[in-house]
Design a protein around this motif. Structure first.
Motif, PDB file in Angstrom:
ATOM      1  N   GLY A 179      -1.657 -10.263 -13.414  1.00  0.00           N
ATOM      2  CA  GLY A 179      -2.385  -9.934 -12.093  1.00  0.00           C
ATOM      3  C   GLY A 179      -1.901 -10.938 -10.946  1.00  0.00           C
ATOM      4  O   GLY A 179      -2.665 -11.359 -10.263  1.00  0.00           O
ATOM      5  N   GLY A 202      -0.371 -10.544  -8.303  1.00  0.00           N
ATOM      6  CA  GLY A 202      -0.470 -10.206  -6.898  1.00  0.00           C
ATOM      7  C   GLY A 202       0.844 -10.585  -5.908  1.00  0.00           C
ATOM      8  O   GLY A 202       2.019 -10.489  -6.484  1.00  0.00           O
ATOM      9  N   ASP A 259       2.027  -7.727 -12.786  1.00  0.00           N
ATOM     10  CA  ASP A 259       0.995  -6.852 -12.061  1.00  0.00           C
ATOM     11  C   ASP A 259       1.544  -5.262 -12.184  1.00  0.00           C
ATOM     12  O   ASP A 259       2.733  -5.010 -12.426  1.00  0.00           O
ATOM     13  N   SER A 296       0.690  -3.203 -16.963  1.00  0.00           N
ATOM     14  CA  SER A 296      -0.802  -3.524 -16.980  1.00  0.00           C
ATOM     15  C   SER A 296      -1.274  -4.352 -18.023  1.00  0.00           C
ATOM     16  O   SER A 296      -1.050  -4.536 -18.951  1.00  0.00           O
ATOM     17  N   ILE A 297      -2.436  -5.113 -17.266  1.00  0.00           N
ATOM     18  CA  ILE A 297      -2.978  -6.016 -18.375  1.00  0.00           C
ATOM     19  C   ILE A 297      -3.800  -5.373 -19.485  1.00  0.00           C
ATOM     20  O   ILE A 297      -4.008  -5.970 -20.539  1.00  0.00           O
ATOM     21  N   CYS A 313      -5.875 -15.162 -12.211  1.00  0.00           N
ATOM     22  CA  CYS A 313      -6.627 -15.667 -11.107  1.00  0.00           C
ATOM     23  C   CYS A 313      -7.273 -14.573 -10.155  1.00  0.00           C
ATOM     24  O   CYS A 313      -6.444 -13.587  -9.722  1.00  0.00           O
TER      25      CYS A 313
HETATM   26  C1  LIG Z   1      -7.331 -10.054  -6.136  1.00  0.00           C
HETATM   27  S1  LIG Z   1      -5.648  -9.902  -6.569  1.00  0.00           S
HETATM   28  C2  LIG Z   1      -5.256 -11.594  -7.416  1.00  0.00           C
HETATM   29  C3  LIG Z   1      -3.821 -11.690  -6.986  1.00  0.00           C
HETATM   30  C4  LIG Z   1      -3.394 -13.276  -7.699  1.00  0.00           C
HETATM   31  N1  LIG Z   1      -3.637 -13.405  -9.031  1.00  0.00           N
HETATM   32  C5  LIG Z   1      -4.150 -14.236  -6.522  1.00  0.00           C
HETATM   33  O1  LIG Z   1      -4.858 -14.926  -7.088  1.00  0.00           O
HETATM   34  O2  LIG Z   1      -3.597 -14.280  -5.512  1.00  0.00           O
HETATM   35  C6  LIG Z   1      -5.829  -8.834  -8.097  1.00  0.00           C
HETATM   36  C7  LIG Z   1      -4.395  -8.509  -8.647  1.00  0.00           C
HETATM   37  O3  LIG Z   1      -4.683  -7.985  -9.879  1.00  0.00           O
HETATM   38  C8  LIG Z   1      -3.799  -6.756 -10.341  1.00  0.00           C
HETATM   39  N2  LIG Z   1      -4.507  -5.872 -11.095  1.00  0.00           N
HETATM   40  C9  LIG Z   1      -5.706  -5.302 -11.233  1.00  0.00           C
HETATM   41  N3  LIG Z   1      -5.569  -4.689 -12.267  1.00  0.00           N
HETATM   42  C10 LIG Z   1      -4.694  -4.840 -13.012  1.00  0.00           C
HETATM   43  C11 LIG Z   1      -4.194  -4.353 -14.238  1.00  0.00           C
HETATM   44  N4  LIG Z   1      -4.674  -3.686 -15.040  1.00  0.00           N
HETATM   45  N5  LIG Z   1      -2.856  -4.825 -14.587  1.00  0.00           N
HETATM   46  C12 LIG Z   1      -1.948  -5.504 -13.937  1.00  0.00           C
HETATM   47  N6  LIG Z   1      -2.616  -6.083 -12.643  1.00  0.00           N
HETATM   48  C13 LIG Z   1      -3.790  -5.643 -12.364  1.00  0.00           C
HETATM   49  C14 LIG Z   1      -3.883  -6.273  -8.736  1.00  0.00           C
HETATM   50  O4  LIG Z   1      -2.795  -5.348  -8.644  1.00  0.00           O
HETATM   51  C15 LIG Z   1      -3.800  -7.379  -7.839  1.00  0.00           C
HETATM   52  O5  LIG Z   1      -2.386  -7.823  -7.645  1.00  0.00           O
END
Ligand SMILES: C[S@@+](CC[C@H](N)C(=O)[O-])C[C@H]1O[C@@H](n2cnc3c(N)ncnc32)[C@H](O)[C@@H]1O
Length: 416
Positions: free
Chosen positions: A62, A64, A89, A116-117, A132
């Protein structure tokens, strides 16, 4: 399992990749933070026992727009540390920004994987996993954490950040209000417009206006711009974890909390100088003490934790190792020494000033910490200033005991 809300979440980060970042800014600064600062990973995950020359595989799940992945990859590159950082992500828009940031820095040790996670692609195992600000958005945070724990190599660790309720006071009330005014099935741009209009007339009694720790909803550069506003107040799903809820989640995933960051914030004793109250905290376990500190301080909007696999033996940094190298952050040895004169050291954490007693030789020791000198070299230098060896040893031990929980001093990986 992905659900309708999760589809809305995916659409959010496609429309408004988070956090808002301009790759051109990479020429001006590196954004650093926790978790996943390399010095913290060396110290809290590996107990400063994992050789710097060993390749490290890290997953930033994730990832971002790249803050964690870029920081870790850049710190590894600067230090000549072998290994790779895998950014994962499902947002293609976030990937574009993160990739452009890596390119702007000429980083060759990051790999970008869109996936996807909830259904991790085959990527092998990792020595370190960062997650995070993501688990609290998932349909099932436990399933997400379990999935990530399965790709952790033996002896590896994780760094996570999840929301915490008290420091987010005001956020959930406005989320409720905005759900009524800007239903979640409307287009992101329309919802942002409504939220901005609401913010312009936010009653002076709204708790968010009284909460100084939340800034994501403010315009750039002091806040997070539209992506920040959406993430904070229009997010289709976020849950906040108290310390006990986080501890239960971690345990259920087959993991263990190595430390909460910064550890001193989770110690109720500096908040309770009254000896009768201290007597009551003395018998409490780690989670109960941390929960008490969280409830008393009221200023924690997030929890950052380093985790280990439950079955792995606990590793702690060895402050008595004469070849260990202490590394300071948030200032150099001279500035920390200045702050430590007079027998105490004051550090402010999100508005909360904590005063730690430090030993008489604290300033003499800190002034010699430069990220290269070993414990033995520092001790010899302080002794050369006239202090008896026994006192130097005693004061150094007391200083590290006081300072390690502040996370402002860590031990470097051996052979760095
Ligand atoms: C609030 S952002 C955090 C980004 C980064 N980790 C940071 O702290 O700056 C949440 C991120 O999680 C990703 N995300 C949410 N659900 C996800 C999933 N099931 N698989 C992969 N990425 C996911 C979103 O696309 C987004 O980019």
């Amino acid at each position: 399992m992905p659900d309708e809300t999760d589809a809305q979440l995916a659409a959010q980060y496609e429309a408004l990749p988070y956090p808002a970042r301009d790759p051109r800014d990479e020429a001006k600064r590196l954004i650093v933070g926790s978790p996943s600062n390399l010095a913290e990973v060396d110290h809290w995950v590996f107990g400063a026992r994992r050789a710097a020359g060993l390749p490290m595989r890290a997953l930033v799940a994730g990832g971002g727009t790249g803050d964690g992945a870029i920081m870790l990859a850049q710190q590894m590159a600067w230090a000549g540390r072998p290994g790779e950082v895998v950014w994962l992500d499902r947002s293609g828009a976030a990937r574009k920004v993160a990739e452009a940031r890596a390119a702007a820095r000429g980083l060759l040790n990051i790999r970008f994987v869109e996936g996807s996670i909830l259904d991790l692609p085959e990527m092998g195992v990792f020595d370190y996993v960062d997650c995070c600000g993501v688990l609290h958005h998932l349909p099932d945070p436990l399933a997400g954490l379990r999935g990530l724990s399965r790709v952790l190599a033996p002896g590896g660790g994780m760094g996570i950040m999840v929301y915490a309720p008290h420091g987010r006071t005001g956020v959930y009330m406005l989320q409720d209000a905005l759900r009524m005014l800007a239903p979640v099935d409307e287009a992101p741009a329309a919802r942002v417009d409504v939220a901005k209009r609401v913010m312009r007339h936010l009653p002076e009694t709204a708790w968010l206006r009284k909460n100084p720790w939340i800034t994501d909803h403010l315009p750039l550069p002091q806040g997070g711009g539209d992506p920040g506003l959406y993430d904070l107040l229009l997010n289709p799903r976020d849950v906040a974890f108290t310390v006990p809820a986080l501890a239960a989640l971690v345990e259920a995933a087959g993991l263990r909390i190595s430390t909460l960051v910064e550890p001193v914030r989770y110690d109720p004793d500096p908040l309770l100088p009254d000896p009768r109250l201290r007597a009551r905290t003395a018998g409490m376990g780690m989670v109960e003490r941390a929960a008490l500190a969280e409830a008393l301080a009221g200023n924690m909007g997030i929890h950052i934790a380093y985790l280990a696999r439950a079955e792995d033996a606990a590793v702690r940094a060895d402050w008595e190792d004469p070849s260990a190298v202490p590394v300071l952050r948030g200032g150099d040895g001279a500035s920390w020494a200045k702050g430590a004169r007079g027998g105490s050291l004051a550090i402010t954490f999100d508005g909360l000033r904590v005063v730690l007693p430090v030993p008489p030789l604290a300033a003499a020791v800190l002034s010699r910490v430069d990220g290269r000198a070993t414990m033995a070299e520092i001790a010899r230098a302080v002794e050369a200033g006239g202090a008896p060896a026994a006192q130097v040893a005693r004061d150094m031990a007391a200083l590290w005991r006081a300072m390690e929980p502040t996370n402002r001093v860590t031990l470097a990986a051996p052979g760095r």
